[in-house]
Design an enzyme around this catalytic site. Structure first.
Site, mmCIF file in Angstrom:
data_model
loop_
_atom_site.group_PDB
_atom_site.id
_atom_site.type_symbol
_atom_site.label_atom_id
_atom_site.label_comp_id
_atom_site.label_asym_id
_atom_site.label_seq_id
_atom_site.Cartn_x
_atom_site.Cartn_y
_atom_site.Cartn_z
ATOM 1 N N LYS A 155 -9.870 -2.943 -4.302
ATOM 2 C CA LYS A 155 -10.296 -1.558 -4.549
ATOM 3 C C LYS A 155 -9.184 -0.739 -5.155
ATOM 4 O O LYS A 155 -9.385 -0.002 -6.094
ATOM 5 C CB LYS A 155 -10.680 -0.901 -3.219
ATOM 6 N N LYS A 201 0.823 -1.212 0.000
ATOM 7 C CA LYS A 201 0.000 0.000 0.000
ATOM 8 C C LYS A 201 0.853 1.256 0.000
ATOM 9 O O LYS A 201 0.519 2.237 -0.654
ATOM 10 C CB LYS A 201 -0.952 0.005 1.200
ATOM 11 N N LYS A 251 -5.174 -10.172 -6.745
ATOM 12 C CA LYS A 251 -6.484 -10.283 -6.096
ATOM 13 C C LYS A 251 -7.375 -9.128 -6.519
ATOM 14 O O LYS A 251 -6.880 -8.048 -6.858
ATOM 15 C CB LYS A 251 -6.334 -10.318 -4.565
HETATM 16 N N1 AQP Z 1 -9.965 -10.397 -3.508
HETATM 17 C C1 AQP Z 1 -10.316 -10.849 -2.307
HETATM 18 N N2 AQP Z 1 -10.591 -12.148 -2.133
HETATM 19 C C2 AQP Z 1 -10.963 -12.616 -0.913
HETATM 20 N N3 AQP Z 1 -11.093 -11.833 0.180
HETATM 21 C C3 AQP Z 1 -10.834 -10.524 0.053
HETATM 22 N N4 AQP Z 1 -10.878 -9.480 0.928
HETATM 23 C C4 AQP Z 1 -10.515 -8.355 0.273
HETATM 24 N N5 AQP Z 1 -10.242 -8.619 -1.019
HETATM 25 C C5 AQP Z 1 -10.422 -9.954 -1.186
HETATM 26 C C6 AQP Z 1 -11.266 -9.585 2.329
HETATM 27 O O1 AQP Z 1 -12.282 -8.633 2.582
HETATM 28 C C7 AQP Z 1 -12.271 -8.268 3.953
HETATM 29 C C8 AQP Z 1 -12.447 -6.776 4.109
HETATM 30 O O2 AQP Z 1 -11.313 -6.148 3.619
HETATM 31 P P1 AQP Z 1 -10.960 -4.650 3.909
HETATM 32 O O3 AQP Z 1 -12.086 -3.876 4.358
HETATM 33 O O4 AQP Z 1 -9.706 -4.621 4.707
HETATM 34 O O5 AQP Z 1 -10.668 -4.259 2.498
HETATM 35 P P2 AQP Z 1 -9.324 -4.472 1.807
HETATM 36 O O6 AQP Z 1 -8.643 -5.750 2.128
HETATM 37 O O7 AQP Z 1 -8.577 -3.228 2.073
HETATM 38 O O8 AQP Z 1 -9.957 -4.555 0.390
HETATM 39 P P3 AQP Z 1 -9.142 -4.354 -0.846
HETATM 40 O O9 AQP Z 1 -10.046 -4.150 -1.985
HETATM 41 O O10 AQP Z 1 -8.163 -5.450 -0.903
HETATM 42 O O11 AQP Z 1 -8.505 -2.960 -0.522
HETATM 43 P P4 AQP Z 1 -7.050 -2.520 -0.837
HETATM 44 O O12 AQP Z 1 -6.994 -2.467 -2.328
HETATM 45 O O13 AQP Z 1 -6.994 -1.168 -0.201
HETATM 46 O O14 AQP Z 1 -6.154 -3.525 -0.252
HETATM 47 C C9 AQP Z 1 -10.954 -8.779 4.517
HETATM 48 O O15 AQP Z 1 -11.256 -9.897 5.330
HETATM 49 C C10 AQP Z 1 -10.175 -9.206 3.311
HETATM 50 O O16 AQP Z 1 -9.361 -10.295 3.601
#
Ligand code: AQP
Length: 332
Positions: A198, A112, A195
């Site tokens: 966002k 990140k 994966k």
């Molecule tokens: N692609 C994915 N497959 C399975 N699980 C996923 N999670 C996120 N992406 C995947 C799971 O979603 C939960 C909430 O996550 P968060 O609110 O922490 O969001 P995040 O992980 O920040 O989502 P992103 O889209 O992956 O954001 P960025 O791009 O900022 O890193 C968690 O339990 C996560 O494991």
């Protein structure tokens, strides 16, 4: 009943299919068998810059989506992280138990911060996993339902819980990750080597649950596959098709083997068209239910207030034990 704790960020408004299949779907199932605590992690959200008005709106939006997905405030505890001040308080104690090198090894921060430019990444983003440690330990959670991307943070939680217990006496439950193999990682539709996310996915690779269902159907239909024609699950050699099969199987309850059989002799186009229908059938009522909660913010806020009260009762007790063990003079 064993306890679970998990959280989701309110940042980007809509949940995406990876969040839903990797995490939220499990949350709904676990409220039947577990004492479940779920929260919208607004403290985590501000580790990257947020517009204050958007943050407020997105926090309600996240809560509305969790309810729309099937969380029932009578059967689980649903709350907003900043409503329970003990999270930030225990996080400080945990920050002081964490080695700088140890925190530096967290790969999510590396990813990140690299995207943001390492110099401009906040200290909060760096200590994000340690706040997560506090989130989990406050509730003495036995299990933490998350996607594969969070595994390293759960390991850190176990290490720090053991360290605290070893140094100050048994205080915290040592939690385990609860990760369903099948949906641990949902991949980007355009680039199945990463994966679905966002921040890293392009709009065409990411399915936001609240997007227009027609646009969503189009994205499914234009998902990247391969030059072969056989519908077969093989994550290594056919990652695109395998990802579609995972989504299809999870949303319909049909096994992957059953789907392989159904699509024997058929082209990828047939698989994609049918999957687009499956996804649309899921997101359409989900959007409607979310909107119903958003149309009544008073009810939504009062659900969250009740959740915070239930959460605080548990969190305050753990924090006061931890403070006492550390040697903080009790306030009279
Ligand atoms: N692609 C994915 N497959 C399975 N699980 C996923 N999670 C996120 N992406 C995947 C799971 O979603 C939960 C909430 O996550 P968060 O609110 O922490 O969001 P995040 O992980 O920040 O989502 P992103 O889209 O992956 O954001 P960025 O791009 O900022 O890193 C968690 O339990 C996560 O494991």
């Amino acid at each position: 009943r064993p306890r679970v704790l998990s959280g989701i960020q309110p940042t980007a408004g809509s949940f995406h299919l990876g969040n839903y299949l990797g995490a939220v779907r499990q949350w709904v199932a676990l409220q039947e068998s577990h004492d479940a605590f779920y929260m919208v992690v607004d403290l985590h959200a501000i580790t990257v810059p947020q517009d204050p008005k958007d943050l407020t709106a997105n926090t309600r939006l996240a809560a509305a989506q969790l309810l729309a997905a099937g969380l029932d405030p009578e059967r689980c505890t649903l709350f907003v992280q900043s409503h329970v001040p003990e999270h930030a308080q225990l996080a400080w104690v945990m920050n002081c138990l964490t080695g700088f090198g140890e925190a530096s090894r967290m790969t999510q921060f590396k990813d990140k911060s690299a995207r943001q430019g390492a110099e401009s990444a906040s200290v909060g983003l760096f200590t994000y996993p340690i706040l997560q440690v506090a989130d989990i330990l406050l509730y003495q959670a036995h299990e933490v339902p998350v996607g594969e991307d969070q595994r390293q943070h759960i390991e850190l939680t176990r290490d720090l819980a053991e360290r605290f217990n070893g140094r100050f006496g048994a205080t915290f439950t040592i939690p385990k990750p609860y990760i369903l193999k099948e949906t641990a990682k949902i991949y980007d539709l355009q680039d199945p080597s990463i994966k679905m996310s966002k921040s890293a996915s392009t709009p065409k690779g990411l399915i936001n649950l609240l997007d227009d269902p027609k646009a969503t159907a189009k994205k499914v239909k234009s998902a990247v596959t391969d030059t072969d024609t056989v519908v077969r699950y093989d994550l290594e050699n056919k990652p695109g098709v395998s990802n579609l099969l995972t989504v299809y199987s999870t949303l319909t309850g049909k096994s992957v083997a059953q789907l392989e059989q159904e699509y024997e002799g058929k082209m990828y186009g047939a698989l994609k068209t049918d999957l687009a229908d499956v996804v649309v059938d899921f997101v359409t009522p989900f959007r409607d239910r979310t909107q119903q909660y958003l149309d009544d913010p008073e009810t939504l806020d009062s659900i969250l207030a009740k959740g915070a009260e239930k959460a605080r009762a548990v969190a305050a007790e753990t924090l006061s034990q931890a403070y006492e063990r550390v040697g903080f003079l009790p306030a009279k």
